[in-house]
Design a protein around this motif. Structure first.
Motif, mmCIF file in Angstrom:
data_model
loop_
_atom_site.group_PDB
_atom_site.id
_atom_site.type_symbol
_atom_site.label_atom_id
_atom_site.label_comp_id
_atom_site.label_asym_id
_atom_site.label_seq_id
_atom_site.Cartn_x
_atom_site.Cartn_y
_atom_site.Cartn_z
ATOM 1 N N PRO A 71 -26.220 7.081 -4.680
ATOM 2 C CA PRO A 71 -25.979 5.640 -4.793
ATOM 3 C C PRO A 71 -24.548 5.202 -4.527
ATOM 4 O O PRO A 71 -24.270 4.007 -4.504
ATOM 5 N N LEU A 72 -23.615 6.153 -4.325
ATOM 6 C CA LEU A 72 -22.228 5.754 -4.062
ATOM 7 C C LEU A 72 -22.094 5.119 -2.689
ATOM 8 O O LEU A 72 -21.342 4.158 -2.503
ATOM 9 N N GLY A 73 -22.804 5.635 -1.712
ATOM 10 C CA GLY A 73 -22.736 5.105 -0.357
ATOM 11 C C GLY A 73 -23.857 4.123 -0.076
ATOM 12 O O GLY A 73 -24.812 3.988 -0.850
ATOM 13 N N ILE A 74 -23.732 3.445 1.054
ATOM 14 C CA ILE A 74 -24.755 2.487 1.488
ATOM 15 C C ILE A 74 -25.833 3.244 2.257
ATOM 16 O O ILE A 74 -25.532 4.062 3.132
ATOM 17 N N GLU A 75 -27.081 2.956 1.939
ATOM 18 C CA GLU A 75 -28.200 3.638 2.567
ATOM 19 C C GLU A 75 -29.084 2.642 3.310
ATOM 20 O O GLU A 75 -29.360 1.555 2.811
ATOM 21 N N LEU A 76 -29.492 3.025 4.519
ATOM 22 C CA LEU A 76 -30.510 2.281 5.255
ATOM 23 C C LEU A 76 -31.832 3.012 5.076
ATOM 24 O O LEU A 76 -31.906 4.226 5.264
ATOM 25 N N VAL A 77 -32.853 2.276 4.694
ATOM 26 C CA VAL A 77 -34.159 2.877 4.401
ATOM 27 C C VAL A 77 -35.224 2.110 5.169
ATOM 28 O O VAL A 77 -35.318 0.884 5.072
ATOM 29 N N ILE A 132 -33.688 -3.655 6.654
ATOM 30 C CA ILE A 132 -33.645 -2.192 6.568
ATOM 31 C C ILE A 132 -32.648 -1.649 5.552
ATOM 32 O O ILE A 132 -32.618 -0.445 5.321
ATOM 33 N N THR A 133 -31.847 -2.499 4.931
ATOM 34 C CA THR A 133 -30.884 -1.974 3.972
ATOM 35 C C THR A 133 -31.573 -1.525 2.687
ATOM 36 O O THR A 133 -32.565 -2.130 2.247
ATOM 37 N N GLY A 134 -31.038 -0.463 2.094
ATOM 38 C CA GLY A 134 -31.519 -0.006 0.801
ATOM 39 C C GLY A 134 -30.589 -0.373 -0.327
ATOM 40 O O GLY A 134 -30.782 0.046 -1.470
ATOM 41 N N ASP A 135 -29.574 -1.174 -0.029
ATOM 42 C CA ASP A 135 -28.555 -1.590 -0.994
ATOM 43 C C ASP A 135 -28.692 -3.089 -1.222
ATOM 44 O O ASP A 135 -28.629 -3.880 -0.281
ATOM 45 N N ILE A 136 -28.878 -3.501 -2.467
ATOM 46 C CA ILE A 136 -29.201 -4.896 -2.749
ATOM 47 C C ILE A 136 -28.010 -5.825 -2.497
ATOM 48 O O ILE A 136 -28.196 -6.979 -2.099
ATOM 49 N N PHE A 137 -26.785 -5.330 -2.682
ATOM 50 C CA PHE A 137 -25.637 -6.190 -2.384
ATOM 51 C C PHE A 137 -25.486 -6.379 -0.878
ATOM 52 O O PHE A 137 -25.139 -7.476 -0.418
ATOM 53 N N GLY A 178 -25.914 -18.492 -4.242
ATOM 54 C CA GLY A 178 -25.314 -18.348 -5.567
ATOM 55 C C GLY A 178 -26.285 -17.755 -6.576
ATOM 56 O O GLY A 178 -25.919 -16.870 -7.367
ATOM 57 N N PHE A 179 -27.523 -18.242 -6.568
ATOM 58 C CA PHE A 179 -28.544 -17.684 -7.462
ATOM 59 C C PHE A 179 -28.765 -16.193 -7.169
ATOM 60 O O PHE A 179 -28.870 -15.374 -8.097
ATOM 61 N N ILE A 180 -28.862 -15.856 -5.889
ATOM 62 C CA ILE A 180 -29.117 -14.464 -5.513
ATOM 63 C C ILE A 180 -27.964 -13.566 -5.951
ATOM 64 O O ILE A 180 -28.178 -12.469 -6.495
ATOM 65 N N LEU A 181 -26.734 -14.023 -5.742
ATOM 66 C CA LEU A 181 -25.571 -13.221 -6.128
ATOM 67 C C LEU A 181 -25.512 -13.043 -7.642
ATOM 68 O O LEU A 181 -25.192 -11.942 -8.138
ATOM 69 N N LEU A 182 -25.840 -14.092 -8.394
ATOM 70 C CA LEU A 182 -25.878 -13.969 -9.852
ATOM 71 C C LEU A 182 -26.949 -12.971 -10.286
ATOM 72 O O LEU A 182 -26.743 -12.178 -11.214
ATOM 73 N N GLY A 183 -28.102 -13.016 -9.611
ATOM 74 C CA GLY A 183 -29.161 -12.070 -9.940
ATOM 75 C C GLY A 183 -28.743 -10.636 -9.680
ATOM 76 O O GLY A 183 -28.994 -9.729 -10.490
ATOM 77 N N ILE A 184 -28.075 -10.404 -8.546
ATOM 78 C CA ILE A 184 -27.585 -9.060 -8.220
ATOM 79 C C ILE A 184 -26.548 -8.597 -9.239
ATOM 80 O O ILE A 184 -26.554 -7.439 -9.676
ATOM 81 N N ALA A 185 -25.659 -9.503 -9.630
ATOM 82 C CA ALA A 185 -24.629 -9.149 -10.617
ATOM 83 C C ALA A 185 -25.264 -8.750 -11.952
ATOM 84 O O ALA A 185 -24.824 -7.788 -12.600
ATOM 85 N N ASN A 186 -26.303 -9.470 -12.358
ATOM 86 C CA ASN A 186 -26.974 -9.133 -13.614
ATOM 87 C C ASN A 186 -27.679 -7.783 -13.525
ATOM 88 O O ASN A 186 -27.690 -7.010 -14.492
ATOM 89 N N LEU A 187 -28.278 -7.505 -12.376
ATOM 90 C CA LEU A 187 -28.921 -6.197 -12.200
ATOM 91 C C LEU A 187 -27.887 -5.074 -12.256
ATOM 92 O O LEU A 187 -28.144 -4.016 -12.833
ATOM 93 N N TYR A 188 -26.731 -5.314 -11.661
ATOM 94 C CA TYR A 188 -25.668 -4.302 -11.689
ATOM 95 C C TYR A 188 -25.171 -4.100 -13.122
ATOM 96 O O TYR A 188 -24.891 -2.965 -13.549
#
Length: 501
Positions: A71-77, A132-137, A178-188
């Motif tokens: 999870p340290l690097g960015i993954e394409l899936v 195709i990204t596997g990274d939510i940010f 803004g909503f999406i970024l807040l959601g990602i921040a909460n998941l993190y």
């Protein structure tokens, strides 16, 4: 690693370099912009098909960007779900790229040609990255790339109302972001990771946290705005109606579908069915809103006097069908929903292409000024009728098959009333599709105004615009007749969703 393992990252890197090349070549001679853009999109389309075939035979492709393992690097899936979406959106992107040249010359003008093709390429590349990204940010980053390109492309039309439509979309899109970024921040905050597969593994231990519930709501609201899910669709009618035809086609067939994909991916693969059905049951509410959207969007479409605006409101209704599948959330309904994602992209792509060709030929899309247009544009109007029949759900078209699966899924879940609403939506679709058919075929001789391009009066229109129209119209029929082939891809894709993988 084999060559195929590198294709996902090449689908992002090469188009970015091509957009820079388009800019540089455009400074020298703007005529180079279109072929560079077309070749790049065709490369992406061919790559998407190669990836789909590989995934079906060999399984998921994983690529660690820069050699840094997740999870340290960015993954394409790329798995069975997003490879299907990727192939569908790139088919429509390629058809739009072929169609765009003559349309852009008329509706945008030569002074904006270079910037159009640069932004056109960046928009598609951003959507490919989202898929195709596997990274939510990074999904958010690619979303913003595509959104900024879309805002600018809408404003490229030669009319003041396009600026207003672009600004409205900018405001609502920024709120959604803004909503999406807040959601990602909460998941993190809840899991300590941004890799979607890792989040899915760690999240069950935090299902009871208010932070997770807030993240869920933020993400659903944000992607509902981006997907124009009723009643958060307010940006869509003006954006579709006022933007250049090629941009409208991209927004309705590619951008909207990727936003829906992102919602499905996050709800099923990150939160998983255990959360959205048991822990924080939201499917019943989504199902209710989806049925309202199906009816409301169709009624609003019937009330319109402009062809593009009518088709725009019909998209609100058709997005309701896709979200209906999410609300039912069983295997059959989700198969119908994923089938409708592809089918609606093909249908709506054809319908908006016909509208764009009419604007190119006649200089208007007002229904009152298109009486008898079928006499001068018989092939285009026939293609509209075929795609419209699919939109209604007349067998054996792809629209019938997707709605058939949705009805079966609703009946299996015991939602008899909601299944009846699906049939009502098809009847209402007859209302707005028939409005154009009646005007074009039975409205009398077409002699109300001067054609915008008199030199094309003796023929249907440019082949570069006509060929994609006919191709997509025939595809509506072909996909319905040979739906078993599509279901061989859709079935495993749904299994991935329900498995939360």
């Amino acid at each position: 690693m084999t060559v195929i393992d590198h294709i996902p990252v090449l689908m992002i890197v090469i188009p970015i370099l091509a957009s820079l090349l388009t800019l540089l070549a455009g400074w020298y001679d703007r005529r180079f912009c279109y072929p560079i853009s077309l070749i790049t999109v065709l490369f992406q389309f061919g790559s998407a098909i190669a990836i789909l075939l590989h995934v079906m035979q060999e399984g998921t492709i994983r690529y660690s960007v820069g050699g840094w393992a997740p999870p340290l690097g960015i993954e394409l899936v790329v798995d069975g779900f997003n490879s299907y979406i990727l192939a569908a959106i790139m088919l429509l992107a390629a058809a739009t790229a072929v169609y765009a040249r003559r349309s852009v010359e008329t509706e945008i003008g030569p002074e904006k040609t270079v910037s159009f093709y640069v932004l056109f390429q960046l928009l598609i590349t951003g959507l490919v990255g989202m898929t195709i990204t596997g990274d939510i940010f990074n999904l958010y980053v690619f979303l913003e790339i595509s959104s900024i390109a879309a805002y600018t492309l809408i404003a490229s039309a030669r009319r003041p109302r396009a600026y207003v439509a672009s600004f409205n979309y900018l405001i609502l899109g920024s709120i959604a972001g803004g909503f999406i970024l807040l959601g990602i921040a909460n998941l993190y905050a809840a899991t300590g990771t941004l890799n979607m597969a890792d989040i899915a593994q760690l999240l069950p231990a935090s299902y009871g946290l208010a932070t997770v519930h807030a993240a869920f709501l933020f993400l659903v609201i944000g992607f509902s705005i981006k997907a124009a899910f009723f009643p958060l669709h307010l940006w869509l009618p003006d954006a579709y109606a006022e933007s250049p035809s090629a941009v409208t086609i991209l927004l309705s067939t590619v951008m909207a579908k990727v936003s829906i994909y992102a919602m499905f991916r996050i709800l099923f693969s990150v939160f998983t069915t255990a959360y959205i059905i048991d822990t924080f049951p939201v499917t019943g509410f989504i199902l209710f809103i989806a049925t309202v959207a199906i009816v409301a969007g169709a009624v609003l479409a019937i009330a319109q006097k402009d062809l593009k605006r009518m088709l725009a409101y019909s998209s609100v209704s058709q997005i309701g069908y896709i979200m209906f599948a999410l609300g039912v959330a069983n295997q059959i309904a989700l198969e119908g929903g994923l089938l409708h994602i592809f089918g609606h992209a093909v249908m709506k792509g054809c319908l908006f292409m016909v509208a764009g060709l009419i604007i190119y030929r006649m200089g208007t899309s007002r229904l009152s000024e298109l009486k008898g247009v079928a006499t001068t544009m018989p092939i285009s109007c026939a293609a509209f009728a075929l795609a419209g029949a699919s939109m209604i759900g007349i067998p054996p078209t792809i629209g019938f098959m997707s709605k058939y699966y949705l009805v079966l899924g609703a009946l299996e879940a015991g939602h008899w009333v909601y299944a009846a609403v699906l049939l009502l939506g098809s009847l209402l679709a007859v209302g707005y599709i028939w409005r154009f058919i009646e005007t074009a075929y039975f409205g009398g001789p077409h002699s109300d105004h001067t054609e915008a391009h008199p030199r094309t009066a003796a023929r249907e229109g440019p082949l570069s615009m006509l060929v994609p129209i006919v191709g997509l119209a025939l595809l509506c029929l072909f996909l319905g007749i040979f739906v078993e082939g599509v279901m061989e891809v859709v079935g495993p894709a749904v299994s991935i969703l329900l498995g939360g993988a």
